[in-house]
Write an enzyme that holds these catalytic residues in place. Structure first.
Site, short mmCIF file in Angstrom:
data_model
loop_
_atom_site.label_atom_id
_atom_site.label_comp_id
_atom_site.label_asym_id
_atom_site.label_seq_id
_atom_site.Cartn_x
_atom_site.Cartn_y
_atom_site.Cartn_z
N SER A 1 -9.40 2.15 3.23
CA SER A 1 -8.40 2.84 2.44
C SER A 1 -7.44 1.91 1.71
O SER A 1 -6.66 2.37 0.86
CB SER A 1 -7.59 3.78 3.35
OG SER A 1 -6.87 3.05 4.33
N LYS B 1 0.83 -1.20 0.00
CA LYS B 1 0.00 0.00 0.00
C LYS B 1 0.87 1.25 0.00
O LYS B 1 1.90 1.30 0.69
CB LYS B 1 -0.91 -0.03 1.23
CG LYS B 1 -1.94 1.08 1.30
CD LYS B 1 -2.83 0.88 2.52
CE LYS B 1 -3.85 1.97 2.70
NZ LYS B 1 -4.71 1.73 3.88
N SER C 1 -9.75 -0.42 7.30
CA SER C 1 -9.18 -0.15 5.97
C SER C 1 -8.70 -1.37 5.24
O SER C 1 -8.56 -1.34 4.01
CB SER C 1 -8.02 0.84 6.10
OG SER C 1 -8.48 2.12 6.44
#
Length: 457
Positions: free
Chosen positions: A154, A79, A178
């Protein structure tokens, strides 16, 4: 060999270890998929195939020297909030658009040392601060099943990359769901680890702090998430919050509770509730003893009750730069900064006291039960143009209405996992969340594998 990329981390590692295929060949399969599918998704950002090839070649060279590892030749993504040395990492923000980290995050270093092949960075909302993956640097990430929809956030880029078949494992984060919620939306697996289970002493540092925001191993299956967890977990002397997880087996006769609305009367779309209830019945038919039970939450509990900390931290971390150049920031982070400037210290302390009360309530609940089952999300994916759904179950909801089932367990410091459990409207994936006591990550993963088996038969 063209399908080996779909066979999971263990199968890829066995094939590379045996010499049947080189890590470079697996990397080329992954690169071909990314080049074919990613332009329509923006799951992986700032893609550089040369990086993946160099990473794979390094694994093949180490293998010739006698090296072995649990994810030998397995592609993984990271990420775009997590440090990868020598690689641009933006945190989804124009503020960091040219940032090159000086070193790897511990989790990244462990994936590399275990024989993994770095495939690329995955998209995130700005500062990982909302449940919809888009930012001013790269734009929106789109759902692999329907490009008109969001994969959530996210860790939306990570979930979309997994669902698109780019890699078996992904490194996400989870500060309020997330990792779990995008996994639910995309039909993959997302593990929110116990606070401290995976050390994170090097990086941007999340607004919530090192215990509430954690590294999230993600995979196309529970087995893939599990192998990623085992590679990344374990104490590190640089991280005073890191702790060992408990190496205990799941209980022979686990006490399992199902809380369809968390005891908070939250809105849940009927298609999601139907899929989750059908999954619970399927688990019961497989021999699981499941009772209806709710956690006795503190008075005033809701999904936004800890928001004062996020706002205050945003004002502290980014407020001065926002005053200097407002164009660097998107609407969501700007709103957090503005709210943070108005907060009294007593409001922030009250939020931390609320978090402690939640942790105590969950700990008390787990003196009577071993596991808790809930929906992972209150709805399926929504249009990519919308930051969040405004109506769930025919009720108007706030911007976190879709996220009600996950953040309280971050405050409780416990592990939780989302596994696919069926589909809702338009065939969109629905996830089942399973939660366990703190540091029971391994028993939780074992139960999740049992659930995955029962739900796919």
């Amino acid at each position: 060999m063209t399908d080996l990329l779909d066979h999971g981390a263990a199968a890829i590692a066995r094939a590379v270890r045996s010499g049947k295929v080189k890590a470079r060949h697996i990397a080329e399969m992954a690169i071909a998929r990314v080049e074919a599918l990613n332009p329509a998704l923006t799951a992986i950002v700032d893609f550089n195939p040369a990086e993946a090839r160099a990473s794979a070649d390094a694994v093949d060279a180490r293998l010739k020297q006698g090296f072995d590892g649990p994810i030998l030749g397995v592609p993984y993504t990271v990420k775009d909030t997590t440090w990868v040395a020598g690689r641009r990492v933006t945190n989804g923000s124009l503020l960091y658009k040219d940032f090159i980290p000086p070193r790897n995050a511990v989790a990244v270093e462990r994936l590399k040392e275990a024989g993994g092949v770095f495939l690329g960075m995955t998209n995130t909302p700005e500062m990982a601060a909302k449940g919809h993956t888009e930012n001013k640097v790269y734009g929106p990430t789109r759902h692999p099943l329907d490009h008109n929809l969001t994969p959530g956030g996210s860790s939306g880029g990570a979930a979309a990359a997994l669902a698109a078949g780019f890699s078996p494992i992904a490194l996400g984060t989870d500060g309020g769901g997330s990792g779990r919620r995008p996994a639910s939306h995309c039909g993959v697996v997302g593990l929110k680890t116990s606070a401290g289970a995976i050390p994170n002493p090097f990086g941007f540092g999340g607004a919530y702090g090192p215990l509430y925001g954690v590294t999230a191993p993600m995979g196309r299956t529970v087995a893939d998430a599990k192998v990623a967890f085992e590679v990344m977990a374990g104490p590190d002397p640089h991280d005073p919050h890191s702790v060992p997880t408990l190496d205990i087996p799941p209980p022979a006769q686990p006490r399992i509770a199902f809380s369809p609305r968390l005891g908070l009367g939250v809105a849940v779309d009927p298609d999601v509730m139907s899929a989750v209830e059908a999954a619970v019945e399927k688990l019961r038919a497989a021999g699981w003893r499941i009772e209806l039970a709710d956690i006795a939450w503190p008075e005033g509990t809701n999904e936004a009750a800890f928001g004062a900390v996020n706002a205050a931290a945003s004002a502290l971390l980014y407020g001065e730069r926002e005053r200097q150049d407002k164009a660097l920031f998107g609407d969501n982070v700007t709103a957090l900064i503005e709210r943070g400037r108005t907060l009294a210290g007593t409001e922030v302390v009250a939020a931390y006291r609320f978090a402690d009360a939640c942790a105590r309530a969950v700990a008390e609940f787990f003196t009577r039960y071993d596991y808790l089952i809930t929906p992972t999300t209150a709805c399926v994916s929504w249009p990519v143009e919308q930051v969040s759904p405004k109506v769930i179950e025919n009720r108007e909801v706030g911007p976190r209405g879709h996220a009600v089932f996950t953040p309280l367990f971050n405050l409780a410091l416990v592990p939780g996992i989302s596994v696919p459990c069926g589909t809702g409207r338009a065939g969109l994936p629905v996830g089942l969340q399973i939660v366990a006591p703190r540091l029971h990550d391994r028993p939780l993963l074992a139960m999740a594998q049992r659930a995955e088996t029962a739900l796919t038969q």
